[in-house]
Motif scaffolding. Sequence first.
Motif, PDB file in Angstrom:
ATOM      1  N   GLN A 148       0.711  -0.988  -0.101  1.00  0.00           N
ATOM      2  CA  GLN A 148       0.090  -0.289   0.008  1.00  0.00           C
ATOM      3  C   GLN A 148       0.966   1.595  -0.034  1.00  0.00           C
ATOM      4  N   LEU A 149       1.970   1.357   0.565  1.00  0.00           N
ATOM      5  CA  LEU A 149       3.143   2.032   0.744  1.00  0.00           C
ATOM      6  C   LEU A 149       3.245   3.349  -0.137  1.00  0.00           C
TER       7      LEU A 149
ATOM      8  N   ASP B 287       2.811   2.108  -3.581  1.00  0.00           N
ATOM      9  CA  ASP B 287       1.189   2.685  -4.122  1.00  0.00           C
ATOM     10  C   ASP B 287       0.998   4.834  -4.082  1.00  0.00           C
ATOM     11  N   THR B 288       1.526   4.743  -3.075  1.00  0.00           N
ATOM     12  CA  THR B 288       1.724   6.420  -2.892  1.00  0.00           C
ATOM     13  C   THR B 288       3.413   6.795  -3.515  1.00  0.00           C
TER      14      THR B 288
END
Lengths: 418, 310
Positions: free
Chosen positions: A282-283, A285-286
């Motif tokens: 998820q991180l 993805d940022t």
Amino acid sequence: MTRKLLTGNGAAAWGARLSASDYIPAFPITPQTEIIETLAGWIDNSDLDARLVTLESEHSMITAAAAAASTGVRVFSATSSQGLLYGMEMLYTVAGWRSPFVLVNVSRGLASPITLGPDHNDIMAARDSGFLQIHCATCQEVLDSTLIAFRLAEHTRVRLPVIVNLDGFYLSFTREPVDIPDSKLARQYVGDYDAENIRFRASAPLSQAVAVLGGSPYSYFRYESHLAAQDSLEIYHEVTEEFNQLFGRQYDAIDCYRSDDADYVFVMMGSFATKAKEAVDQLRDTGFAIGLLRPRLMRPFPAQIFQQLLACKKGVAVIDQNLSMGMGGVLHSELAASLYGQAHAPPLLMSYIGGLGGRDISSEEFFEIASELRLSAEQGKTPPPRLLYTKTELREVRKLQAVAHVERQDLDEGNTHE
Amino acid sequence: MYRIRFHGRGGQGMKTASRILGTAFFLQGYEVQDAPRYGAERRGAPIFAYVRASKDPINERGIISQPDLVIVADDSLVPVPGAGVISGIDAHTVLLINSDEDPDTWKQRLNFNGSLFTLPVETEARAELRFIGATCTGAAARLLGVISRDALTQAIRQELAELGDAIVEENLSRALSAFGLMEAHAGTVNAGSVVSAHDYQRPQWVDLPFDQARISAPAIHAAATSIAVKTGLWRTMRPLIDYEHCNRCWWVCSTFCPDGAINVDDEGYPHIDYDHCKGCMVCVAQCPPHAIASIPEQDAQAADNEEARA
């Protein structure tokens, strides 16, 4: 090969079965008991040719395990938490016998207060015993590590017992798809246990309980065990390489997840580390260049591999699922010791304590750790260690304490509940 | 990823239900994680079990805080705070409750606007709930819409194989009937998304303050607190003594009671403390003249209410 849903306990039992264990000393404890129940069922149905004996305590169980291993048979046993600690005297003792066997520990928090949820203080208490330690993150890894553990323990250059660790509930009672290796191939991999000169026989007595008064011979024996434990890192590499060739699953001493090109790294052990994997995705993805390192081996500690993998990283957050009273996270301390004074060591090594007694660690908490990590690296300051604990949790404890306070007052005033 | 939570009482088969659903997903080609969650095991106490299913490998672990589907096998659990039945539900969540009452009543009661289904009572006499796990799983499989009748059938056969053909067939018939009943609602449950790192609610961490040992030691500062805990609320079946047939042996049932919930009076008659009897039915099995009957708690309570009204 069959792929089916197995609990971590079921996977451990399959590991013992495929390793053709001869002798299984047992004592029940939650959340481990299912392992022994499964093996007992197989022995009853003649699916497993082994002898299972229930002992009166873990102290006797560990003794029986090592005594049997000293006669040259292959031994498997399992315990958890308070049970591991009850056997602690013999854990240290039998490691010195240099009789190899495999002990599965299903991690569970220690008393007091007593709990059933998982954390790693039980297994950390065995850290200095001479047992090697393999920590698992999935049910598949539990099965495979049990096979690998026998190879490692019985290797002529090692000859030390090995603990395979899995987390209570999160693995022990959780089913996941597991590839069960072909039994012939598994047999081929573990091979026969060649006990060499370890041949304890009633007809040819020898003593394991050697007394050496004076520190000099004592130091020799103790340090030899240490050298064997250190040497076992190389052997681990060999036996996992061979495992990969046969079964197509690679088990490096440290599991690296998206860490090669990462500026920042989470370091965690056990099944909670798969949550960190999810957070890494998820991180990423940022645009956050973060990864995860998960040591499978706690003993021997893969210090040099950590030094290489963490060289030139901007910051590291160690999340310890254990607590050494008066010091903090054990993995954090060991990693600090491994990195101190090394060229290119990361300048920032943050410490978090989380997941004690099975307390959940949320995705949001991983994101927040990452955010604190980057901020601290930019500011060039190391913040103090943090327990992952929220306002809501503290409020709930305060509520319980308020109830306890009233109870106390009632008691002092002679009121009862009846 | 699908995130599913089963709620029930110890003994109602929620662990097995979660395994049946897990296996059904697995047979449909999903990656699966299923697990029960309970404390020290005990019949009648609230437990839950969960299932995660995804086409990709699953890295999430532990309790499901934002479920896509919540299944409640025993509606008496809904108001029990410790059971956590409604924890994390929102408009996205689908609720499936085994209850005599209609969905609208439950929606109003829970102030819930999402999809809510009740299992029709006819599927099982609401007594021991011996087959409620299979019934719930059958309905759940259809609500999910991605599990075929064949996969459900095969999963039940696999998971219950050890119980023998008769029990397997009984479970199968309940599950398939519930599967059929939910036909019009197939696919109501939608797979949920992951928590994004782009925009997340920051955890409100606190620095734990130092408290002196007189505050922070884990001691219970009162005696006999177990009396205050009405464990009788866990009971699904009630033992009922028929004093006509009790031969006043004075010791068998009271000695075998694992909770010390049977007291014997001066005349040698046993009395059950229903505030603390958990309904394990050990006394029923042990009573030499078979003077203790076993009746569904719900029926017993209804009879109590009748009596109170009369």
